[in-house]
Design a protein around this motif. Structure first.
Motif, PDB file in Angstrom:
ATOM      1  N   THR A   4       0.827  -1.209   0.000  1.00 49.88           N
ATOM      2  CA  THR A   4       0.000   0.000   0.000  1.00 49.88           C
ATOM      3  C   THR A   4       0.856   1.251   0.000  1.00 49.88           C
ATOM      4  O   THR A   4       0.544   2.252  -0.647  1.00 49.88           O
ATOM      5  CB  THR A   4      -0.937   0.002   1.218  1.00 49.88           C
ATOM      6  OG1 THR A   4      -1.752  -1.155   1.172  1.00 49.88           O
ATOM      7  CG2 THR A   4      -1.812   1.242   1.223  1.00 49.88           C
ATOM      8  N   LEU A   9      -0.908   6.090  -5.412  1.00 48.24           N
ATOM      9  CA  LEU A   9      -2.340   6.376  -5.367  1.00 48.24           C
ATOM     10  C   LEU A   9      -2.819   6.697  -6.776  1.00 48.24           C
ATOM     11  O   LEU A   9      -3.869   6.224  -7.221  1.00 48.24           O
ATOM     12  CB  LEU A   9      -2.598   7.558  -4.428  1.00 48.24           C
ATOM     13  CG  LEU A   9      -4.035   8.073  -4.351  1.00 48.24           C
ATOM     14  CD1 LEU A   9      -4.970   6.999  -3.811  1.00 48.24           C
ATOM     15  CD2 LEU A   9      -4.101   9.341  -3.501  1.00 48.24           C
ATOM     16  N   ARG A  33       2.026   9.255  -4.528  1.00 46.56           N
ATOM     17  CA  ARG A  33       1.762   8.307  -3.460  1.00 46.56           C
ATOM     18  C   ARG A  33       0.792   8.907  -2.450  1.00 46.56           C
ATOM     19  O   ARG A  33       0.638  10.129  -2.367  1.00 46.56           O
ATOM     20  CB  ARG A  33       3.066   7.901  -2.771  1.00 46.56           C
ATOM     21  CG  ARG A  33       4.002   7.103  -3.658  1.00 46.56           C
ATOM     22  CD  ARG A  33       5.226   6.624  -2.894  1.00 46.56           C
ATOM     23  NE  ARG A  33       6.112   7.726  -2.554  1.00 46.56           N
ATOM     24  CZ  ARG A  33       7.105   8.151  -3.335  1.00 46.56           C
ATOM     25  NH1 ARG A  33       7.299   7.573  -4.513  1.00 46.56           N
ATOM     26  NH2 ARG A  33       7.872   9.146  -2.958  1.00 46.56           N
ATOM     27  N   SER A  34       0.178   8.060  -1.678  1.00 48.97           N
ATOM     28  CA  SER A  34      -0.770   8.521  -0.666  1.00 48.97           C
ATOM     29  C   SER A  34      -0.058   9.441   0.328  1.00 48.97           C
ATOM     30  O   SER A  34       1.031   9.136   0.818  1.00 48.97           O
ATOM     31  CB  SER A  34      -1.360   7.315   0.070  1.00 48.97           C
ATOM     32  OG  SER A  34      -2.324   7.721   1.003  1.00 48.97           O
ATOM     33  N   PHE A  68      -5.949   4.774 -10.638  1.00 50.95           N
ATOM     34  CA  PHE A  68      -6.180   5.495  -9.383  1.00 50.95           C
ATOM     35  C   PHE A  68      -6.602   4.495  -8.324  1.00 50.95           C
ATOM     36  O   PHE A  68      -7.545   3.726  -8.536  1.00 50.95           O
ATOM     37  CB  PHE A  68      -7.272   6.568  -9.554  1.00 50.95           C
ATOM     38  CG  PHE A  68      -7.539   7.333  -8.278  1.00 50.95           C
ATOM     39  CD1 PHE A  68      -6.582   8.204  -7.776  1.00 50.95           C
ATOM     40  CD2 PHE A  68      -8.713   7.157  -7.566  1.00 50.95           C
ATOM     41  CE1 PHE A  68      -6.808   8.897  -6.590  1.00 50.95           C
ATOM     42  CE2 PHE A  68      -8.951   7.846  -6.397  1.00 50.95           C
ATOM     43  CZ  PHE A  68      -7.985   8.717  -5.908  1.00 50.95           C
ATOM     44  N   SER A  69      -5.878   4.503  -7.219  1.00 49.50           N
ATOM     45  CA  SER A  69      -6.153   3.570  -6.124  1.00 49.50           C
ATOM     46  C   SER A  69      -6.187   2.126  -6.620  1.00 49.50           C
ATOM     47  O   SER A  69      -7.022   1.322  -6.212  1.00 49.50           O
ATOM     48  CB  SER A  69      -7.484   3.942  -5.450  1.00 49.50           C
ATOM     49  OG  SER A  69      -7.616   3.317  -4.192  1.00 49.50           O
ATOM     50  N   ARG A  71      -6.962   1.036  -9.583  1.00 50.36           N
ATOM     51  CA  ARG A  71      -7.996   0.740 -10.581  1.00 50.36           C
ATOM     52  C   ARG A  71      -7.722   1.472 -11.891  1.00 50.36           C
ATOM     53  O   ARG A  71      -7.358   2.649 -11.901  1.00 50.36           O
ATOM     54  CB  ARG A  71      -9.355   1.160 -10.024  1.00 50.36           C
ATOM     55  CG  ARG A  71     -10.497   0.960 -11.005  1.00 50.36           C
ATOM     56  CD  ARG A  71     -11.843   1.177 -10.373  1.00 50.36           C
ATOM     57  NE  ARG A  71     -12.916   1.022 -11.344  1.00 50.36           N
ATOM     58  CZ  ARG A  71     -14.207   1.059 -11.057  1.00 50.36           C
ATOM     59  NH1 ARG A  71     -14.587   1.215  -9.805  1.00 50.36           N
ATOM     60  NH2 ARG A  71     -15.117   0.916 -11.992  1.00 50.36           N
ATOM     61  N   LEU A 113     -16.453   7.955   0.639  1.00 47.32           N
ATOM     62  CA  LEU A 113     -15.420   6.983   0.979  1.00 47.32           C
ATOM     63  C   LEU A 113     -15.364   6.692   2.475  1.00 47.32           C
ATOM     64  O   LEU A 113     -14.498   5.943   2.934  1.00 47.32           O
ATOM     65  CB  LEU A 113     -14.053   7.475   0.486  1.00 47.32           C
ATOM     66  CG  LEU A 113     -13.967   7.733  -1.024  1.00 47.32           C
ATOM     67  CD1 LEU A 113     -12.605   8.279  -1.402  1.00 47.32           C
ATOM     68  CD2 LEU A 113     -14.257   6.453  -1.801  1.00 47.32           C
ATOM     69  N   ARG A 161      -9.683  11.589  -1.823  1.00 46.19           N
ATOM     70  CA  ARG A 161      -8.396  10.973  -1.498  1.00 46.19           C
ATOM     71  C   ARG A 161      -7.267  11.767  -2.154  1.00 46.19           C
ATOM     72  O   ARG A 161      -6.155  11.827  -1.632  1.00 46.19           O
ATOM     73  CB  ARG A 161      -8.351   9.521  -1.980  1.00 46.19           C
ATOM     74  CG  ARG A 161      -9.318   8.599  -1.257  1.00 46.19           C
ATOM     75  CD  ARG A 161      -8.990   7.146  -1.544  1.00 46.19           C
ATOM     76  NE  ARG A 161      -7.695   6.794  -0.986  1.00 46.19           N
ATOM     77  CZ  ARG A 161      -7.015   5.687  -1.299  1.00 46.19           C
ATOM     78  NH1 ARG A 161      -7.520   4.841  -2.181  1.00 46.19           N
ATOM     79  NH2 ARG A 161      -5.839   5.432  -0.755  1.00 46.19           N
ATOM     80  N   SER A 193      -3.348  13.975   0.020  1.00 45.57           N
ATOM     81  CA  SER A 193      -2.619  13.820  -1.239  1.00 45.57           C
ATOM     82  C   SER A 193      -3.025  14.947  -2.182  1.00 45.57           C
ATOM     83  O   SER A 193      -4.219  15.218  -2.334  1.00 45.57           O
ATOM     84  CB  SER A 193      -2.932  12.467  -1.883  1.00 45.57           C
ATOM     85  OG  SER A 193      -2.713  11.411  -0.976  1.00 45.57           O
TER      86      SER A 193
END
Length: 241
Positions: A4, A9, A33-34, A68-69, A71, A113, A161, A193
């Motif tokens: 993770t 991200l 990145r996150s 993104f994330s 996906r 979310l 996010r 982020s």
């Protein structure tokens, strides 16, 4: 380090984007990145806004990878990309002129979310007290700086996010610019982020973790603030400074 923490991200890889027959992006790549704040810099007309529009699906990329994330989002419609957790503060602000300040904020409000500490109107007012004072004013009556504050507040009310700001302080008075930079510093401290586009290199190197320079539709340099400061010729060559 976990997967993770190492998986971006947002991952933009080798995207190509056109307006009709005119190609603007030629293999543009970047990643965030996150919890990271990343700056995208370049002279006017080099593809910064087109990169943002491609990420958001407003001008879909015809080739390359957009994730993104975790996906693949390259072929998703814009509203679905936003729903996945990207909040956009577009160039030109694009607030709702015939809604009040409060209505602009409420219209976008959603904790889709499930954030444990979601943004509220009270938190937006604490960050931008001027919006509290103008709560019943129509959007069209606000100054440019107030509209930018409202555009940022509206994006944050979606509890994104990733927050994207296209031309964060363009055309704003110096005092308003300072407020926007203070806001971005606060968001960074909170772990938000952020992808930010702006021409103020001094402020960008102060608060951003990493930077990309775009030239003619592709990233020609990337690195940390320390690396950018250490190479002043880059700023002269690609940013006209």
């Amino acid at each position: 380090m976990t997967d993770t923490e190492t998986t971006p991200l947002l991952e933009v890889a080798d995207i190509e984007t056109c307006y009709g027959l005119s190609q603007v992006l030629f293999g543009m790549s970047l990643s965030i990145r996150s919890g990271e704040m990343v700056a995208l810099m370049g002279r006017n007309g080099m593809g910064k806004t087109t990169t943002v529009r491609s990420i958001m699906g407003l001008t879909p990329a015809r080739a390359g990878t957009l994730r993104f994330s975790g996906r693949d989002v390259r072929k998703l419609p814009s509203f679905r990309i936003a729903q996945l957790g990207i909040g956009l503060v577009p160039e030109g602000r694009q607030i709702f002129p015939n809604l009040t300040v409060r209505e602009n904020l409420v219209a976008a409000s959603h904790n889709r979310l499930g954030s444990s500490d979601p943004w509220t109107i009270e938190k937006i007012h604490a960050m931008f007290p001027r919006l509290a004072e103008r709560g019943n004013n129509m959007g069209v009556t606000l100054s440019g700086g107030e509209q930018q504050m409202l555009a940022i507040g509206r994006a944050l009310m979606t509890n994104p996010r990733l927050l994207i700001l296209d031309e964060a302080t363009e055309g704003l008075a110096p005092l308003i610019r300072d407020e926007i930079w203070n806001c971005l510093s606060m968001l960074k401290a909170k772990g938000q982020s952020v992808l930010v586009i702006d021409k103020n290199v001094g402020n960008l190197v102060r608060i951003a973790d990493r930077h990309y320079i775009i030239e003619r539709g592709r990233a020609v340099w990337s690195g940390t603030s320390a690396q950018l400061i250490a190479e002043p010729d880059l700023q002269h060559r690609y940013l006209g400074i």
